[in-house]
Design an enzyme around this catalytic site. Structure first.
Site, PDB file in Angstrom:
ATOM      1  N   ASP A  48      49.785 -19.314  42.740  1.00 35.08           N
ATOM      2  CA  ASP A  48      48.628 -20.239  42.765  1.00 35.08           C
ATOM      3  C   ASP A  48      47.932 -20.322  41.405  1.00 35.08           C
ATOM      4  O   ASP A  48      47.662 -21.411  40.894  1.00 35.08           O
ATOM      5  CB  ASP A  48      47.642 -19.944  43.916  1.00 35.08           C
ATOM      6  CG  ASP A  48      47.084 -18.539  43.988  1.00 35.08           C
ATOM      7  OD1 ASP A  48      47.462 -17.691  43.144  1.00 35.08           O
ATOM      8  OD2 ASP A  48      46.253 -18.287  44.887  1.00 35.08           O
ATOM      9  N   ASP A 187      43.907 -18.493  49.326  1.00 38.07           N
ATOM     10  CA  ASP A 187      43.335 -17.922  50.552  1.00 38.07           C
ATOM     11  C   ASP A 187      42.173 -18.764  51.074  1.00 38.07           C
ATOM     12  O   ASP A 187      42.048 -19.010  52.276  1.00 38.07           O
ATOM     13  CB  ASP A 187      42.842 -16.490  50.285  1.00 38.07           C
ATOM     14  CG  ASP A 187      43.913 -15.621  49.658  1.00 38.07           C
ATOM     15  OD1 ASP A 187      45.101 -15.988  49.737  1.00 38.07           O
ATOM     16  OD2 ASP A 187      43.560 -14.579  49.081  1.00 38.07           O
TER      17      ASP A 187
HETATM   18  C1  GLA Z   1      45.786 -12.835  46.638  1.00 34.06           C
HETATM   19  C2  GLA Z   1      44.944 -13.893  45.961  1.00 34.06           C
HETATM   20  C3  GLA Z   1      45.629 -15.269  46.034  1.00 34.06           C
HETATM   21  C4  GLA Z   1      47.067 -15.180  45.551  1.00 34.06           C
HETATM   22  C5  GLA Z   1      47.790 -14.010  46.212  1.00 34.06           C
HETATM   23  C6  GLA Z   1      49.172 -13.817  45.671  1.00 34.06           C
HETATM   24  O1  GLA Z   1      45.865 -13.074  48.006  1.00 34.06           O
HETATM   25  O2  GLA Z   1      43.694 -13.984  46.601  1.00 34.06           O
HETATM   26  O3  GLA Z   1      44.883 -16.193  45.298  1.00 34.06           O
HETATM   27  O4  GLA Z   1      47.110 -15.092  44.159  1.00 34.06           O
HETATM   28  O5  GLA Z   1      47.085 -12.807  46.068  1.00 34.06           O
HETATM   29  O6  GLA Z   1      49.986 -14.890  46.005  1.00 34.06           O
END
Ligand code: GLA
Length: 396
Positions: A48, A187
């Protein structure tokens, strides 16, 4: 030994008991109760913040926030999971450096919403998290998004999809600037925009989304989630270090985001640092796997999807180095006992794994993982199933 199943609970029942807790604490009923889900990411990990693709689904497990307006410029925040008296602060003193610990995720959102021009009123908030904290299932985003929705409702703002996109940014800002976790936005996006029966294909270059119907159960296949209960914290430095490597690589390659690289083999050859090269190789291969996975899901090619999961895990373990022993044991054990594929999900360094497994093998796989943890002397893992669920909403 019975397995530890982590129950999502019934939303109406949880909301009713949270409303009672609020009333007991403040002597009046809350104005409303809001819920925002945790998530698992099917594939597309650590992409992301590189402008890449990811494919999360919202869990039935959510964080609930009961809110009531007050009229004295004060904010209070209490949690069903925390002992002691509630946090109390001034509405205009919730910004960076002013609030510490778990409350900073909630208070930070109230600050970020005000920064974004939303007229947040003084509030009492009581939260109840049914997303296991520290599980890598996005309990932080669930907390942020439940509070964001509650605060918007209290401010009398209409919550449409455009506002939800704005809330994603406000929650990211709260997490990065107030809570100190520089996460990438996946997320919060799934917590605010998730839908039942679909995964969300998120393109983090322009933040466009599309729904990808997700129904492996029609083919007798389950998505099992295993919480390793191994520590997972994104404020510990490992996550930031991965971001730093990606940013350094993008700068060396002369692009804003690794997603923008056009000649990937040449880019990999040109990078001077061996560790950074492996990090970038993960990002490139993982973004490609998301595209493949979307096709496999559309074609109901579940065995091929399982192989994509396995390849993703190997890349996260070997190239990106964000797995850990407990996650590797879940993946290896599940594969030896009939899973089609398995991988760590979320940021890593502990947290949870997902297992794509024929329904008839779920008990066998779960028992084998449980046994392996006991043999290693680790705390028992938690198990949950993950039918895709709705994004943040008012429940009462
Ligand atoms: C965490 C972060 C997300 C993403 C994931 C890995 O969940 O909050 O933004 O970077 O790690 O994919």
């Amino acid at each position: 030994m019975s397995l530890d199943h982590i129950d999502a609970g019934d939303p109406a029942t949880i909301a009713a008991s949270l409303a009672t807790r609020f009333t007991d604490q403040y002597g009046r009923a809350p104005d409303g109760v809001f819920a925002a889900p945790g998530r698992v990411n099917l594939i597309g990990e650590h992409t992301d913040y590189n402008g890449g693709l990811c494919l999360p689904i919202a869990l039935p497990h959510a964080t609930y926030a009961a809110v009531g307006r007050r009229d004295d410029g004060t904010v209070t925040v209490a949690s069903a999971q925390e002992e002691g008296s509630p946090f109390q602060g001034r509405l205009d003193e919730l910004g960076p450096g002013q609030v510490k610990g778990w409350v900073s995720y909630a208070a930070g959102v109230l600050w970020a919403l005000q920064e974004d021009g939303i007229d947040v009123p003084a509030l009492d908030i009581v939260v109840d998290s049914r997303v296991p904290v520290g599980s890598g299932l996005s309990s932080s985003a669930a907390l942020e998004c439940s509070v964001a929705l509650a605060a918007c409702a209290a401010a009398g703002v209409d919550v449409d999809d455009v506002l939800r996109q704005r809330l994603v940014k406000a929650c990211m800002r709260a997490e990065a600037e107030v809570a100190g976790a520089p996460t990438g936005g996946m997320d919060q996006t799934i917590s605010l925009l998730g839908r039942t029966e679909a995964a969300l294909l998120l393109d983090c270059r322009d933040w466009s989304t599309s729904q990808v119907p997700w129904d492996p159960s029609s083919a007798g296949i389950d998505l099992l989630v295993v919480d390793t209960r191994a520590a997972h914290a994104l404020v510990d430095g490992g996550y930031q270090a991965r971001r730093d490597d990606c940013e350094a690589a993008a700068a060396e390659l002369g692009v804003a985001l690794l997603r923008d690289v056009t000649d990937q083999p040449a880019a990999l050859r040109s990078l001077s640092d061996e560790r950074v090269r492996r990090r970038v190789r993960h990002v490139f291969s993982e973004i490609a796997r998301v595209g493949e996975a979307v096709e496999q899901i559309g074609a109901h090619a579940w065995e091929a999807l399982g192989r994509s999961f396995a390849a993703s895990h190997a890349s996260l373990r070997d190239d990106y180095e964000v797995s850990c022993e407990e996650l590797d044991v879940v993946v290896d054990t599940a594969m030896r006992h009939g899973a089609l594929g398995a991988r760590m999900t979320g940021g890593g360094f502990g947290g949870s794994a997902i297992v794509l497994v024929p329904h008839k093998e779920v008990e066998r796989v779960s028992a084998a993982v449980d046994d392996a943890f006991r043999a290693a002397g680790w705390p028992a893992p938690g198990f949950l199933t993950a039918p895709p669920s709705n994004g943040a909403r008012q429940v009462r």
